[in-house]
Design an enzyme around this catalytic site. Structure first.
Site, PDB file in Angstrom:
ATOM      1  NE  ARG A 181     -34.077  30.187  -6.544  1.00 53.56           N
ATOM      2  CZ  ARG A 181     -33.494  29.039  -7.034  1.00 53.56           C
ATOM      3  NH1 ARG A 181     -32.865  28.954  -7.961  1.00 53.56           N
ATOM      4  NH2 ARG A 181     -33.478  28.142  -6.138  1.00 53.56           N
ATOM      5  N   GLY A 182     -31.077  30.635  -4.161  1.00 58.64           N
ATOM      6  CA  GLY A 182     -30.574  29.325  -3.872  1.00 58.64           C
ATOM      7  C   GLY A 182     -29.323  29.601  -2.737  1.00 58.64           C
ATOM      8  CB  ALA A 183     -28.902  28.216   0.601  1.00 56.79           C
ATOM      9  CD  GLN A 209     -38.606  29.895  -6.269  1.00 57.77           C
ATOM     10  OE1 GLN A 209     -39.821  29.589  -6.383  1.00 57.77           O
ATOM     11  NE2 GLN A 209     -37.974  30.776  -5.753  1.00 57.77           N
ATOM     12  CG  ASP A 238     -32.895  28.224   1.541  1.00 57.54           C
ATOM     13  OD1 ASP A 238     -34.021  27.590   1.305  1.00 57.54           O
ATOM     14  OD2 ASP A 238     -32.654  29.131   1.086  1.00 57.54           O
ATOM     15  CG  ASN A 287     -35.858  23.800   1.366  1.00 59.44           C
ATOM     16  OD1 ASN A 287     -34.868  24.495   0.529  1.00 59.44           O
ATOM     17  ND2 ASN A 287     -36.480  22.863   0.215  1.00 59.44           N
TER      18      ASN A 287
HETATM   19  O1  MRU Z   1     -35.960  31.871  -2.433  1.00 58.46           O
HETATM   20  P1  MRU Z   1     -35.043  30.718  -3.044  1.00 58.46           P
HETATM   21  O2  MRU Z   1     -35.342  30.656  -4.466  1.00 58.46           O
HETATM   22  O3  MRU Z   1     -33.881  31.475  -2.999  1.00 58.46           O
HETATM   23  O4  MRU Z   1     -35.176  29.532  -2.113  1.00 58.46           O
HETATM   24  C1  MRU Z   1     -34.426  28.519  -2.672  1.00 58.46           C
HETATM   25  C2  MRU Z   1     -34.539  27.241  -2.090  1.00 58.46           C
HETATM   26  O5  MRU Z   1     -35.434  26.994  -1.047  1.00 58.46           O
HETATM   27  C3  MRU Z   1     -33.648  26.017  -2.099  1.00 58.46           C
HETATM   28  O6  MRU Z   1     -34.319  24.811  -1.963  1.00 58.46           O
HETATM   29  C4  MRU Z   1     -32.393  26.119  -1.005  1.00 58.46           C
HETATM   30  O7  MRU Z   1     -31.747  27.519  -0.941  1.00 58.46           O
HETATM   31  C5  MRU Z   1     -31.324  25.053  -1.436  1.00 58.46           C
HETATM   32  S1  MRU Z   1     -30.609  25.644  -3.019  1.00 58.46           S
HETATM   33  C6  MRU Z   1     -29.466  24.478  -3.150  1.00 58.46           C
END
Ligand code: MRU
Length: 314
Positions: A45-47, A185, A226, A236
């Site tokens: 996860r995380g962009a 998270q 994101d 986000n």
């Molecule tokens: O649902 P997730 O955990 O994938 O969401 C992650 C986020 O919202 C982060 O803030 C975003 O992806 C940036 S990660 C550098």
């Protein structure tokens, strides 16, 4: 020291299973089906990490599927989650190398991985410079949401990359990390990263975030993204918008740290961003629930978007 969030062993994708954190457990992904499942369940996860997963997914497709099935597999990977643009961008980068054969696809995917590492370090330094300029050359009290750290990227992180760069300069006094309902998270992942760095921090429930800002307990908010629309609206993790409103009201900076690959010129405004709706069961044990995973912060609440190349004030 945490292992790399996602990498390629030469035969398979290896990643930190984010569903198990704060327990660090590695997972191997060898097929497209397993990758789509891992993305859907937030094992990865995380962009930025999703961008690397998407690119390496094309490598798996080329290696494990008949040529006639590769295109559909790429489409499935890109569609596994809708909001973080990096996933589709990563798939597209590796897919563009298909005419060059499997080695070209692998090289393209590894370039996505390596560029993310370089981007995060550059974002960290640029963001640290910006916050020092905005808040002064003193240890700062920072507030973040979700996890935009090493565990959302390959290493280092975007928003937490800025925190790490400031910490290396002796300029972090304290970090407030929102818990980040419903998948935690913040309390499971961001708190782990901050503890590993020896950075003083407290977790607060999401509902307390704006109140903490209103009480004057933080100097600046720094979050990841994101997807950033062409006009500067920022998608986000759900709960980000409330922090942006509180920061504007308090007159403190609200800084978005994200690689250029998260900026999406094809999406005109935040209204055009598809916000992922997840299973209500993540939120309740049976009561009807809405579970939007992201929100959109309008550009006028964003002090700056810091990328590896520029500081953009939308
Ligand atoms: O649902 P997730 O955990 O994938 O969401 C992650 C986020 O919202 C982060 O803030 C975003 O992806 C940036 S990660 C550098």
């Amino acid at each position: 020291m945490l292992p790399r969030t996602i990498d390629w062993t030469g035969a398979e994708i290896v990643l930190v299973d984010q569903t198990a954190l704060p327990t660090v457990r590695m997972a191997s992904v060898r097929t497209v089906d397993a990758l789509v499942d891992a993305v859907s369940r937030l094992v990865v996860r995380g962009a930025p990490a999703l961008g690397v997963a998407g690119a390496l997914g094309v490598v798996l497709a080329v290696r494990t599927l008949p040529p006639g099935e590769v295109a559909a597999a790429c489409d499935r990977i890109a569609a596994a989650r809708p909001t973080a643009v990096n996933l589709a961008v990563g798939v597209a980068r590796a897919r563009a190398a298909l005419p060059g054969g499997p080695e070209a696809v692998l090289a393209a995917a590894l370039a996505v991985r390596d560029e993310d590492v370089a981007a995060c370090h550059a974002i960290g330094e640029r963001g640290a410079d910006l916050l020092t300029g905005l808040c002064g050359d003193r240890p700062l009290r920072l507030h973040t949401h979700c996890n935009a750290g090493a565990l959302a990227c390959v290493e280092w992180g975007t928003a937490l990359g800025v925190v790490r760069s400031l910490h290396a300069r002796g300029r972090v006094a304290h970090v407030v990390a929102d818990e980040t309902r419903p998948l935690l998270q913040g309390s499971r992942i961001t708190a782990l990263e901050l503890a590993a760095e020896g950075i003083e921090h407290h977790v607060v429930v999401d509902g307390a975030g704006p109140a903490v800002i209103a009480r004057g307990l933080v100097d600046a908010v720094v979050v990841g993204a994101d997807r950033v629309a062409a006009n500067g609206d920022v998608a986000n993790k759900i709960g980000t918008y409330g922090l942006a409103l509180a920061a504007a009201r308090a007159g403190i900076p609200f800084v978005v740290a994200a690689p250029e690959s998260t900026l999406d010129p094809a999406t005109p405004t935040g209204a055009d961003i598809v916000v992922e709706e997840r299973d209500p069961a993540e939120v309740t044990g049976g009561a009807p629930a809405w579970n939007p995973a992201f929100d959109v912060t309008p550009r006028d609440l964003v002090t700056a978007v810091v990328t590896e190349r520029r500081t953009w004030r939308p």
